[in-house]
Design a protein around this motif. Structure first.
Motif, mmCIF file in Angstrom:
data_model
loop_
_atom_site.group_PDB
_atom_site.id
_atom_site.type_symbol
_atom_site.label_atom_id
_atom_site.label_comp_id
_atom_site.label_asym_id
_atom_site.label_seq_id
_atom_site.Cartn_x
_atom_site.Cartn_y
_atom_site.Cartn_z
ATOM 1 N N CYS A 1 3.716 -10.150 11.012
ATOM 2 C CA CYS A 1 3.242 -9.084 10.027
ATOM 3 C C CYS A 1 4.118 -8.090 9.742
ATOM 4 O O CYS A 1 4.830 -7.682 10.690
ATOM 5 N N THR A 2 4.301 -7.777 8.241
ATOM 6 C CA THR A 2 5.363 -6.691 8.121
ATOM 7 C C THR A 2 4.286 -5.226 7.838
ATOM 8 O O THR A 2 5.118 -4.431 7.260
ATOM 9 N N LEU A 3 3.167 -5.253 8.172
ATOM 10 C CA LEU A 3 2.325 -4.092 7.858
ATOM 11 C C LEU A 3 2.226 -3.597 6.527
ATOM 12 O O LEU A 3 2.318 -2.516 6.224
ATOM 13 N N CYS A 4 2.278 -4.568 5.542
ATOM 14 C CA CYS A 4 2.360 -4.307 4.355
ATOM 15 C C CYS A 4 0.766 -3.772 3.711
ATOM 16 O O CYS A 4 0.830 -3.055 2.709
ATOM 17 N N GLY A 5 -0.132 -3.859 4.436
ATOM 18 C CA GLY A 5 -1.387 -3.294 4.356
ATOM 19 C C GLY A 5 -2.157 -4.058 2.984
ATOM 20 O O GLY A 5 -3.346 -3.555 2.857
HETATM 21 S S1 SF4 Z 1 -1.337 -8.698 4.757
HETATM 22 FE FE1 SF4 Z 1 0.547 -7.687 5.352
HETATM 23 S S2 SF4 Z 1 -0.383 -6.135 6.921
HETATM 24 FE FE2 SF4 Z 1 -1.858 -7.720 6.733
HETATM 25 S S3 SF4 Z 1 -1.321 -9.125 8.211
HETATM 26 FE FE3 SF4 Z 1 -0.322 -9.853 6.369
HETATM 27 S S4 SF4 Z 1 1.819 -8.932 6.581
HETATM 28 FE FE4 SF4 Z 1 0.407 -7.843 7.697
#
Ligand code: SF4
Ligand code: SF4
Ligand code: SF4
Ligand code: SF4
Lengths: 290, 293
Positions: free
Chosen positions: A68-72
């Motif tokens: 996860c890159t925390l893109c939201g």
């Molecule tokens: S959509 Fe973005 S924030 Fe949500 S799990 Fe995937 S990488 Fe993480």
């Protein structure tokens, strides 16, 4: 053919009608489906044996924090606030998730993995007389009953006679149980509360386009108020069951009226004959229509 | 300010008749009808509606036929089989997840919040009543219940009303959870049947998960004294405060027909029992609750 027994108001005698109707049909293909999964009670009366149980789960997301890159993006697509960014972390709230898989589809990093939440169980068993009962039991604390109701209904074999005991009300659980029924039998209580809730259910059934009939339970409370309404709406009253303390006491002990009171058995058999006639007629009309 | 929620598990045990009586006995209270998909309190309590507003629940998707190129992407994504082969969305099957609209390459799907019902603030001779009407076959009853309770709390604060009595829905699902969350105490109204006992056990399990002190009364107790006894034993063994029995009495239905609460209409055995139960409940809400908390 699927006959669903419903009522807007609770406690009008849906389960009593369902289980006694099932016990008065002289056929070997009668199955009962208790879709009142929040408070299932049919098994108390039918007394099934050799019960098999299956846990039922739905998909909920689990985030791989490594990827996860925390893109939201998941938070943005989720309509139910079941996955959100909190202080640089992705949090999931499984009990709020509706299992739409939007988060999984939208995640650019393939970080949303599949986990599950237990909704409850589906049980099945047959009683000594050969009546087959399938019922759902919602886990205490679980809010969403419609997906469990839909799992119970998936087990219906439309070839035989399936009697479905619906939950009370007119919102999503009742609608889920009533959808795609061949006939809805509404159990009405002749009181002001009963009439108010009956009318709400009739409106819902018009939306669902399910043919509808009424049986009146405890018919002596306020004679006339349900009759008058049914006449105005053009809905047939298929049977009237009188109130008696004896009947109430038999039901309270988890026993079947048709086994204890011969006059009740006759009323239930009459009811089934009329239902059978209606459904055969509509089937023939449907075939001619084609 | 304290909140009492009346529930039953099984439907039709007389919950609303009990709540309506409490609502006319209490000195200074707000009453909330949280049985939003079969609301009945308004039939019993004489009232004048002062305010009404729309309840907006979830959203639903709708395909614009002219913009759609029938690529089939939405049908593949929808987890709820809500989109037909000829690309029409069944509003009853649509869960309102918005996934189809988000991904549609032609932006051909409208996704808008729906009006799912109406909320009312009414005045009764005994204080305010907050109630609602959920649209036919609508969803989000839980959200609606939360909103009604929130409005009741704001009004209670504003007018310095010390008590909110909520008539909860049957069952243990989403609207029930919304009706009991953060209540100070619950009253379970049950009946002496095996079904009533079974359903009451499930409601109690829910109350325990939420850590809410619980009271119990048995309606129509004389219809089956043996099961009534079993229910009382269950209450005793499970830390439920028993507040009394109500005998079977035809005046309960007669009161309903007269559009009055039982205690207003009748001096009979059931009405007397409800009055004494109300005293017990008040005492529990006052002293006992303070000791526990
Ligand atoms: S959509 Fe973005 S924030 Fe949500 S799990 Fe995937 S990488 Fe993480
Ligand atoms: S599956 Fe749907 S409802 Fe559940 S968290 Fe993902 S987006 Fe939200
Ligand atoms: S995704 Fe959009 S364009 Fe494709 S079929 Fe659905 S509505 Fe039509
Ligand atoms: S909003 Fe969700 S449930 Fe409704 S049609 Fe689109 S994908 Fe299906």
């Amino acid at each position: 053919m699927i006959i669903t027994i419903a009522s807007g108001k609770g406690g009008t005698g849906k389960t009593t009608v369902t289980v006694n109707l099932a016990a008065s049909i002289n056929r070997d293909d009668v199955t009962v489906f208790d879709c009142d999964v929040e408070e299932p009670n049919s098994h108390i009366f039918i007394k099934p044996e050799n019960i098999s149980s299956e846990p039922i789960s739905v998909m909920v997301p689990k985030v791989d924090t490594q990827r996860c890159t925390l893109c939201g993006a998941c938070e943005e697509i989720c309509q139910f606030s079941a996955i959100t960014l909190v202080a640089k972390r992705i949090m999931t709230f499984p009990e709020m998730c509706h299992s739409c898989r939007g988060c999984e589809m939208v995640c650019p990093e393939d970080a949303v993995k599949e986990d599950s939440r237990v909704l409850g169980s589906v049980h099945q068993g047959k009683n000594a007389r050969g009546i087959d009962l399938t019922w759902g039991e919602l886990r205490v604390g679980e809010a969403m009953s419609p997906p469990l109701i839909s799992q119970v209904k998936d087990r219906i074999n439309p070839g035989g006679i399936a009697l479905v005991d619906a939950p009370p009300g007119t919102s999503c659980p009742a609608i889920e149980a009533l959808r795609s029924s061949d006939y809805a039998l509404l159990v009405a209580e002749p009181t002001p509360f009963g009439l108010n809730d009956l009318a709400l259910t009739v409106e819902a059934l018009k939306k669902l386009k399910v043919p509808t009939g009424i049986v009146i339970n405890r018919a002596d409370d306020a004679p006339g108020i349900v009759e008058e309404y049914a006449k105005k709406e053009g809905i047939e009253i298929l049977q009237r069951f009188p109130f008696s303390r004896e009947a109430a006491s038999i039901c309270s002990r988890g026993k079947l009226l048709v086994n204890e009171m011969p006059e009740m058995k006759a009323l239930f058999q009459q009811l089934f004959n009329r239902l059978n006639q209606l459904l055969t007629e509509s089937k023939e009309a449907g075939e001619v229509g084609k | 300010m304290k909140e009492l929620t009346v529930i039953s598990g099984k439907g039709g045990t007389g919950k609303t008749s009990v709540t309506a009586s409490f609502a006319t006995l209490a000195d200074n209270r707000i009453v909330v009808d949280a049985d939003v998909d079969a609301a009945n309190l308004f039939l019993t309590l004489e009232h004048k509606t002062l305010e009404n507003s729309y309840f907006k629940g979830g959203s639903k998707a709708c395909i614009d036929k002219d913009a759609c190129i029938e690529c089939g992407d939405c049908r593949e994504r929808c987890q709820f089989d809500a989109i037909s082969e000829d690309f029409i969305i069944d509003p009853i099957a649509c869960e309102g997840c918005g996934v189809c609209a988000y991904f549609c390459p032609e932006k051909a799907i409208a996704f808008e919040q729906q009006v799912c019902g109406e909320k009312f603030v009414s005045q009764t001779p005994w204080g305010p009543m907050i109630h609602a009407r959920l649209g036919i076959a609508e969803e989000n009853s839980g959200l609606l219940v939360s909103q009604l309770r929130q409005e009741a709390r704001e009004l209670a604060k504003d007018k310095k009303i010390p008590l909110i009595i909520t008539d909860g829905p049957p069952g243990i699902g989403c609207p029930v959870i919304a009706a009991v969350t953060n209540a100070d105490a619950l009253l379970i109204v049950t009946e002496p049947t095996l079904s009533g006992l079974h359903d009451m056990e499930r409601v109690k399990a829910l109350a325990d998960q939420m850590n809410i002190p619980t009271m119990l009364c048995i309606n129509k107790a004389d219809l089956n004294p043996e099961t009534a006894g079993r229910i009382k034993n269950f209450a005793e063994d499970n830390g439920i405060h028993f507040v009394g029995e109500i005998p079977f009495d035809r005046e309960v239905i007669d009161a309903m027909k007269a559009s009055q609460s039982l205690v207003q209409f009748s001096q009979g055995a059931a009405a007397k029992a409800v009055k004494s139960i109300w005293k017990e409940v008040q005492q529990f809400m006052g002293t006992t609750l303070e000791r526990i908390m």
